[in-house]
Scaffold this active site. Structure first.
Site, PDB file in Angstrom:
ATOM      1  N   SER A   1      -2.708  -8.258   3.033  1.00 45.22           N
ATOM      2  CA  SER A   1      -3.192  -8.104   4.416  1.00 45.22           C
ATOM      3  C   SER A   1      -3.516  -9.473   5.009  1.00 45.22           C
ATOM      4  O   SER A   1      -3.390  -9.680   6.215  1.00 45.22           O
ATOM      5  CB  SER A   1      -4.444  -7.229   4.440  1.00 45.22           C
ATOM      6  OG  SER A   1      -4.145  -5.975   3.865  1.00 45.22           O
TER       7      SER A   1
ATOM      8  N   GLY B   1      -3.491  -2.062  -6.803  1.00 50.42           N
ATOM      9  CA  GLY B   1      -2.398  -3.017  -6.927  1.00 50.42           C
ATOM     10  C   GLY B   1      -2.705  -4.075  -7.980  1.00 50.42           C
ATOM     11  O   GLY B   1      -3.854  -4.493  -8.147  1.00 50.42           O
TER      12      GLY B   1
ATOM     13  N   GLN C   1      -9.674  -7.810 -10.035  1.00 51.66           N
ATOM     14  CA  GLN C   1     -10.308  -6.595  -9.497  1.00 51.66           C
ATOM     15  C   GLN C   1      -9.904  -5.380 -10.332  1.00 51.66           C
ATOM     16  O   GLN C   1     -10.737  -4.527 -10.660  1.00 51.66           O
ATOM     17  CB  GLN C   1      -9.880  -6.408  -8.040  1.00 51.66           C
ATOM     18  CG  GLN C   1     -10.212  -5.030  -7.474  1.00 51.66           C
ATOM     19  CD  GLN C   1      -9.927  -4.928  -5.997  1.00 51.66           C
ATOM     20  OE1 GLN C   1     -10.679  -5.458  -5.198  1.00 51.66           O
ATOM     21  NE2 GLN C   1      -8.865  -4.237  -5.617  1.00 51.66           N
TER      22      GLN C   1
ATOM     23  N   HIS D   1       0.838  -1.203   0.000  1.00 53.72           N
ATOM     24  CA  HIS D   1       0.000   0.000   0.000  1.00 53.72           C
ATOM     25  C   HIS D   1       0.875   1.257   0.000  1.00 53.72           C
ATOM     26  O   HIS D   1       0.572   2.240  -0.676  1.00 53.72           O
ATOM     27  CB  HIS D   1      -0.917   0.024   1.233  1.00 53.72           C
ATOM     28  CG  HIS D   1      -1.935  -1.070   1.263  1.00 53.72           C
ATOM     29  ND1 HIS D   1      -1.817  -2.172   2.077  1.00 53.72           N
ATOM     30  CD2 HIS D   1      -3.091  -1.240   0.573  1.00 53.72           C
ATOM     31  CE1 HIS D   1      -2.862  -2.967   1.900  1.00 53.72           C
ATOM     32  NE2 HIS D   1      -3.649  -2.432   0.997  1.00 53.72           N
TER      33      HIS D   1
ATOM     34  N   LEU E   1       4.250  -6.132  -4.628  1.00 57.73           N
ATOM     35  CA  LEU E   1       5.469  -6.236  -3.805  1.00 57.73           C
ATOM     36  C   LEU E   1       5.514  -7.622  -3.178  1.00 57.73           C
ATOM     37  O   LEU E   1       4.477  -8.182  -2.815  1.00 57.73           O
ATOM     38  CB  LEU E   1       5.464  -5.164  -2.709  1.00 57.73           C
ATOM     39  CG  LEU E   1       6.357  -3.946  -2.993  1.00 57.73           C
ATOM     40  CD1 LEU E   1       5.938  -3.248  -4.268  1.00 57.73           C
ATOM     41  CD2 LEU E   1       6.351  -2.985  -1.827  1.00 57.73           C
TER      42      LEU E   1
ATOM     43  N   LYS F   1      -1.785  -7.045  -7.748  1.00 60.79           N
ATOM     44  CA  LYS F   1      -1.961  -8.362  -7.128  1.00 60.79           C
ATOM     45  C   LYS F   1      -3.411  -8.827  -7.283  1.00 60.79           C
ATOM     46  O   LYS F   1      -3.680  -9.997  -7.500  1.00 60.79           O
ATOM     47  CB  LYS F   1      -1.561  -8.338  -5.657  1.00 60.79           C
ATOM     48  CG  LYS F   1      -1.546  -9.734  -5.083  1.00 60.79           C
ATOM     49  CD  LYS F   1      -1.244  -9.697  -3.632  1.00 60.79           C
ATOM     50  CE  LYS F   1      -2.135 -10.612  -2.877  1.00 60.79           C
ATOM     51  NZ  LYS F   1      -3.468 -10.238  -2.599  1.00 60.79           N
TER      52      LYS F   1
HETATM   53  O1  PAF Z   1      -8.556  -4.100  -2.817  1.00 60.56           O
HETATM   54  C1  PAF Z   1      -9.189  -3.706  -1.819  1.00 60.56           C
HETATM   55  O2  PAF Z   1      -8.630  -3.417  -0.755  1.00 60.56           O
HETATM   56  C2  PAF Z   1     -10.702  -3.588  -1.915  1.00 60.56           C
HETATM   57  O3  PAF Z   1     -11.239  -4.575  -2.727  1.00 60.56           O
HETATM   58  C3  PAF Z   1     -11.178  -2.189  -2.364  1.00 60.56           C
HETATM   59  C4  PAF Z   1     -10.716  -1.874  -3.772  1.00 60.56           C
HETATM   60  C5  PAF Z   1     -10.649  -1.140  -1.402  1.00 60.56           C
HETATM   61  C6  PAF Z   1     -12.709  -2.135  -2.348  1.00 60.56           C
HETATM   62  O4  PAF Z   1     -13.217  -2.394  -1.085  1.00 60.56           O
END
Ligand code: PAF
Length: 281
Positions: free
Chosen positions: A183, A144, A150, A33, A173, A146
């Site tokens: 996480s 990201g 998404q 992040h 990373l 990763k």
């Molecule tokens: O990748 C994430 O942390 C989540 O899917 C996001 C994009 C913040 C949406 O809740």
């Protein structure tokens, strides 16, 4: 760095600002992040991060309840990385009424790969990201690589809804053994943590075979699944796709991506590695 919790506070903090670069997160931040904040800072405008664990993208029995909430530590990392503003709404702020209007990505995307194992997940992601985009109104948003699928969903969201936002993708990373930072790595026990880098090694082996000329993509994925299962993983999928379309690759696909999702105990890990076809690493 300012931390705000309501849409009204966010609006006031953003008044008169233009060229905002935005990083949406669910918190429990790590070096990946931080690298995205650094990427966001290159765009010149103020950098805004959001922290919100979005219930819409978690299925029944998933880790919504146990997802780590670490606002204080997250804010320290964001401030140190040069973030200017954090939006950390609670559930009632972001969903004051039941979210009956939602974004539904097409089934071919939403029910594929991770979506096949997490029904409704990408609708939940797209819906909250659209809401966050509307609240922050950024010029740039960073995500990201990763979470490859998404990223693909969000790029399509922006394209098909004509959102005036540039999507910027940050590299994954990795720890020294190759495990992608996530996480959810915090859930891994000691022996699972040692084993966890195998997912990345299997994807790297697929990419190496493809770059060496192997074109039986299904056989490559099946071998990786077999090896992971033998080592004790519960595998959701391993697949090779065209990196630009996320479809099954064709001989003309210039760029591939090997993707996988698998469980070690109660921890679901995902990863991907991109590869230029016919271009040995
Ligand atoms: O990748 C994430 O942390 C989540 O899917 C996001 C994009 C913040 C949406 O809740």
């Amino acid at each position: 760095m300012q931390v705000v919790h309501t849409a009204a506070e966010l609006r006031a903090a953003l008044a008169g600002q233009t060229g905002t670069a935005f990083m949406p997160t669910m918190g429990n931040l790590h070096a990946g992040h931080v690298s995205l904040i650094e990427l966001a800072k290159r765009h010149g405008g103020p950098v805004v991060a959001s922290i919100f664990v979005n219930p819409l993208q978690f299925g029944a029995g998933e880790d919504f309840e146990r997802y780590p909430r670490t606002l204080q530590a997250d804010c320290e990392k964001l401030a140190a990385a040069g973030c200017e503003l954090v939006f950390a709404p609670d559930l009632a702020e972001l969903y004051p009424v039941p979210q009956t209007f939602t974004v539904q990505p097409p089934g071919s995307l939403a029910n594929d790969l991770c979506g096949a194992f997490r029904p409704g997940h990408f609708s939940g992601v797209a819906t909250v990201v659209l809401k966050l985009f509307n609240l922050v109104q950024p010029r740039v948003a960073v995500f990201g690589k990763k979470d490859f699928q998404q990223l693909f969903v969000i790029r399509e969201l922006v394209r098909q809804f004509n959102l005036p936002i540039e999507i910027v993708a940050g590299a994954t990373l990795r720890d020294a053994d190759g495990l992608a930072l996530s996480s959810r790595n915090a859930y891994l026990g000691d022996s699972e943590r040692i084993q966890a880098a195998q997912l990345q090694r299997e994807l790297a082996a697929i990419v190496a075979s493809v770059q060496a000329g192997e074109r039986d993509f299904e056989a490559l994925a099946a071998s990786a699944v077999r090896r992971l299962k033998m080592a004790g993983w519960r595998v959701d999928y391993v697949a090779l796709r065209d990196a630009e379309t996320l479809q099954v690759p064709t001989p003309a696909s210039p760029q591939l991506v090997a993707l996988g999702a698998a469980w070690l105990g109660n921890t679901r890990l995902i990863d991907n590695i991109e590869a230029a076809l016919g271009n040995p690493a």
